[in-house]
Design a protein around this motif. Structure first.
Motif, mmCIF file in Angstrom:
data_model
loop_
_atom_site.group_PDB
_atom_site.id
_atom_site.type_symbol
_atom_site.label_atom_id
_atom_site.label_comp_id
_atom_site.label_asym_id
_atom_site.label_seq_id
_atom_site.Cartn_x
_atom_site.Cartn_y
_atom_site.Cartn_z
ATOM 1 N N LYS A 38 -3.239 9.294 -3.608
ATOM 2 C CA LYS A 38 -4.430 9.283 -2.723
ATOM 3 C C LYS A 38 -5.417 10.434 -3.206
ATOM 4 C CE LYS A 38 -3.241 5.951 0.022
ATOM 5 N NZ LYS A 38 -3.997 4.688 0.198
ATOM 6 N N GLU A 39 -4.736 11.574 -3.710
ATOM 7 C CA GLU A 39 -5.623 12.823 -3.776
ATOM 8 C C GLU A 39 -6.095 12.718 -5.255
ATOM 9 O OE1 GLU A 39 -1.930 12.823 -3.600
ATOM 10 O OE2 GLU A 39 -2.319 12.742 -1.599
ATOM 11 N N ASN A 99 1.942 7.539 -7.020
ATOM 12 C CA ASN A 99 2.070 8.997 -6.295
ATOM 13 C C ASN A 99 3.009 9.765 -7.275
ATOM 14 O OD1 ASN A 99 3.796 10.762 -4.526
ATOM 15 N ND2 ASN A 99 1.733 10.670 -3.407
ATOM 16 N N GLY A 123 -7.187 9.480 -7.377
ATOM 17 C CA GLY A 123 -5.998 8.468 -7.475
ATOM 18 C C GLY A 123 -6.240 7.591 -8.583
ATOM 19 N N ASP A 172 0.898 -1.137 -0.009
ATOM 20 C CA ASP A 172 -0.071 0.157 -0.089
ATOM 21 C C ASP A 172 0.969 1.268 0.037
ATOM 22 O OD1 ASP A 172 -2.358 1.466 0.025
ATOM 23 O OD2 ASP A 172 -2.687 0.939 2.080
ATOM 24 N N CYS A 173 0.259 2.364 -0.200
ATOM 25 C CA CYS A 173 0.948 3.508 -0.121
ATOM 26 C C CYS A 173 1.754 4.322 -1.211
ATOM 27 C CB CYS A 173 1.647 3.634 1.319
ATOM 28 S SG CYS A 173 0.710 3.360 2.870
#
Length: 125
Positions: free
Chosen positions: A83-84, A97, A87, A78-79
Motif C-alpha cells: 500500500k505504501e 507487500n 504500491g 485484497d491486502c
C-alpha cells in the motif's frame, strides 16, 4: 407461433455456448472470507494475509484431495499488495507487500500454480 420457433432456434446455439463456459461452478479458496484484511503477522504468519498463509492453504487443498474434487482455485483477494509508496512497479503492476511476501507476487503465484491449477488475484485500480 412461427416467429417464436424461429427465435428459439436462433438463440439455442447461444444458450449451449454459454453453458460450455463453466461446466462446474468455480470452486476454490478465497482469503477474504476468513481473514478479511488481517495483516498483523507478528503472532502467526499463517493467520494473516501472507505468503505463508497462502502456501498453507494451497498445500491443504492439494494434500486433502480437494483439487481432485474440483476445488482448483486459490483466490488472492485484497491486502496482499503493498500500500505504501504507490504500491506499483515502474510498469504500473502491483507489488506484493515486502514484509508479508518476501519472494514477490510472481514467484508466489508460481508456487500456487504447481499445486492448484488456477490462481487469481483481485487487482485494485
Amino acid at each position: 407461433m412461427m416467429r417464436t420457433v424461429i427465435l428459439t432456434l436462433a438463440l439455442a446455439p447461444l444458450a449451449s455456448a454459454r453453458n460450455a463456459l463453466a461446466p462446474t461452478p468455480p470452486m476454490g479458496w478465497m482469503s477474504w472470507e476468513i481473514f478479511r484484511c488481517e495483516v498483523d503477522c507478528s503472532a502467526d504468519d499463517t493467520s494473516c494475509i501472507s505468503e505463508a498463509m497462502y502456501k498453507a492453504q494451497t498445500d491443504a487443498l492439494s494434500d486433502g484431495g480437494y483439487v481432485e474434487a474440483g476445488y482448483t482455485g486459490i483466490h488472492m483477494d485484497d491486502c496482499w499488495e503493498q500500500k505504501e509508496d504507490g504500491g506499483r512497479d515502474e510498469n504500473g503492476e502491483l507489488l506484493a507487500n515486502a514484509t508479508r511476501s518476501r519472494r514477490g507476487s510472481r514467484r508466489w503465484a508460481t508456487t500456487f500454480m504447481r499445486k492448484a491449477p488456477r490462481s487469481a488475484s483481485t487487482q485494485p485500480s
